[in-house]
Design an enzyme around this catalytic site. Sequence first.
Site, mmCIF file in Angstrom:
data_model
loop_
_atom_site.group_PDB
_atom_site.id
_atom_site.type_symbol
_atom_site.label_atom_id
_atom_site.label_comp_id
_atom_site.label_asym_id
_atom_site.label_seq_id
_atom_site.Cartn_x
_atom_site.Cartn_y
_atom_site.Cartn_z
ATOM 1 N N LYS A 181 0.821 -1.217 0.000
ATOM 2 C CA LYS A 181 0.000 0.000 0.000
ATOM 3 C C LYS A 181 0.850 1.261 0.000
ATOM 4 C CE LYS A 181 -4.379 -1.498 2.040
ATOM 5 N NZ LYS A 181 -5.345 -1.252 3.098
ATOM 6 N N LYS A 223 -6.249 -12.077 -8.453
ATOM 7 C CA LYS A 223 -7.490 -12.214 -7.700
ATOM 8 C C LYS A 223 -8.510 -11.144 -8.101
ATOM 9 C CE LYS A 223 -6.851 -9.982 -3.222
ATOM 10 N NZ LYS A 223 -6.986 -10.159 -1.780
ATOM 11 N N LYS A 228 -11.849 -5.054 -6.771
ATOM 12 C CA LYS A 228 -12.720 -3.942 -7.183
ATOM 13 C C LYS A 228 -11.909 -2.805 -7.792
ATOM 14 C CE LYS A 228 -12.809 -2.961 -2.389
ATOM 15 N NZ LYS A 228 -13.257 -3.731 -1.273
HETATM 16 P P1 AMP Z 1 -10.295 -6.242 0.653
HETATM 17 O O1 AMP Z 1 -11.474 -5.682 -0.024
HETATM 18 O O2 AMP Z 1 -9.205 -6.672 -0.306
HETATM 19 O O3 AMP Z 1 -9.802 -5.426 1.804
HETATM 20 O O4 AMP Z 1 -10.779 -7.618 1.306
HETATM 21 C C1 AMP Z 1 -11.834 -7.740 2.240
HETATM 22 C C2 AMP Z 1 -12.009 -9.210 2.565
HETATM 23 O O5 AMP Z 1 -12.394 -9.961 1.409
HETATM 24 C C3 AMP Z 1 -10.713 -9.877 3.074
HETATM 25 O O6 AMP Z 1 -11.052 -10.847 4.062
HETATM 26 C C4 AMP Z 1 -10.162 -10.567 1.849
HETATM 27 O O7 AMP Z 1 -9.358 -11.666 2.164
HETATM 28 C C5 AMP Z 1 -11.434 -10.965 1.104
HETATM 29 N N1 AMP Z 1 -11.207 -10.942 -0.357
HETATM 30 C C6 AMP Z 1 -10.895 -9.872 -1.126
HETATM 31 N N2 AMP Z 1 -10.755 -10.214 -2.421
HETATM 32 C C7 AMP Z 1 -10.979 -11.555 -2.490
HETATM 33 C C8 AMP Z 1 -10.973 -12.517 -3.553
HETATM 34 N N3 AMP Z 1 -10.752 -12.173 -4.815
HETATM 35 N N4 AMP Z 1 -11.241 -13.794 -3.241
HETATM 36 C C9 AMP Z 1 -11.505 -14.166 -1.968
HETATM 37 N N5 AMP Z 1 -11.527 -13.314 -0.927
HETATM 38 C C10 AMP Z 1 -11.267 -12.028 -1.167
#
Ligand code: AMP
Length: 327
Positions: free
Chosen positions: A113, A195, A198
Site C-alpha cells: 500500500k 485475484k 474492485k
Molecule cells: P479487501 O477488499 O481486499 O480489503 O478484502 C476484504 C475481505 O475480502 C478480506 O477478508 C479478503 O481476504 C477478502 N477478499 C478480497 N478479495 C478476495 C478474492 N478475490 N477472493 C476471496 N476473498 C477475497
Amino acid sequence: MAKKRIFSGIQPSGNLHIGNYLGAIKNWVTLQDEYESIFCVVDLHAITVPQNPEELSRKTIEIAKICLAAGIDPEKSAIFIQSHVPEHAELTWILNTIAKISELERMTQFKDKAGKNWEGVGVGLFDYPALMAADILLYDTQVVPVGEDQVQHIELTRTLAKRFNSKFGETFVIPEPYVRKEGMRIMGLDDPGKKMSKSASSEYNYISLTDDENAVNRKIKKAVTDSGSEIIYSDSKPALKNLINIYSLFANKSVKEIEKIYVNKGYAKFKNDLAKVITGFLVPFQRKMADLSDKVVLGILKKGAEKVRPLAQKKLQEVKKKMGFVL
Ligand code: AMP
Ligand code: TRP
C-alpha cells in the site's frame, strides 16, 4: 463446553464483489453457529488511507447492511462499529510501545500500500497492524477468520501478545488464524491469474454485490475460458477452475457433483447455469439490503457495541493495572 470466540473485521467499503462475499462474509455466516462471534466494521482502519467523510459514514452503514443481508444474525453475533468502542484506539497506543519498527516494516500489506516512496505515507498506515492486534486481543479472541492476505498480521498479533505476557504476566489469549481453503481466492473473470479486485481496470473482472441480473449474465458470458470444451476441474484450466469454484460455493455443490452434471454439456450451458446460480443468491440478498433502513442498522450496531464494550473495558483495565498505570 463453552464455545470458542471468534473476532473478525471488515473495512467499510460499499463496493464489495462476490470474492469478498465468498472469501469472507459467507464464512462468518457459517461460523456464527459454532462460535461466539464478534464482527467489527473497522472505520479506524479505513482512515489509514484518505477517506471522504460523507462516503465513510455511508459505507460504514452499507457494509453493515451487507453483512446483515448476507445472514449475520444480531441475535447470535455481535456486530458493531470499531470507533464506538474507544478501547480499540487506547490499546493500540499501548501496543505501539511493544511493537518494533522492524516488525511493522516487514508487513507485506504495508509495503504494497505504501509503495516505494513511503516517507510521505501516513503513520496510521504503518501502524495498521497494531490496531488490528488491539481489535483481536481486547476480546480474548481464540480464532480469527480471515483471508490469506491477513495471516501475517495475525502472526504479528501473536508475537505482541506473547511479548506483553512475558513482560507483564499472563494477560492476552494467543489467537489462531483460520483460513478456509475453498473460497480463499476468487480470481478475476477476465484474468484468472490475478485475484478478483474492485480496483481492476475493467468491470468484467468482477461481479459486484449490487450487480443486477443483466450485468451478471453479461459478465459471465464474457468471462474468459480455457481451450477445450469439457467441464473439468484442473490446474491446467485456471479460468474454468475459478468458475467452478464460484458455482460450487454459491450452489453448495461439490466440484465432483458439478463435473458430473456437465459431462458432455459444454461451456454455454455451464455458463448459463452459473449466471442463474449467482443471481439466485444476489436477487434475494439485494432485496434484504433494500429492506434494511439506516436507522434499524445503526440501532443494531449500537446494541452490538454495548454488548462487547464491557469485555474491552475489562481487558484494558487489566492491561493498565499490570503496566503500573494508576487506576
Ligand atoms: P479487501 O477488499 O481486499 O480489503 O478484502 C476484504 C475481505 O475480502 C478480506 O477478508 C479478503 O481476504 C477478502 N477478499 C478480497 N478479495 C478476495 C478474492 N478475490 N477472493 C476471496 N476473498 C477475497
Ligand atoms: N485488516 C483486515 C482486512 O483488511 C480487517 C481487520 C481489521 C480485521 N481488524 C481485524 C480482521 C481483526 C480480523 C481481525 O481484511
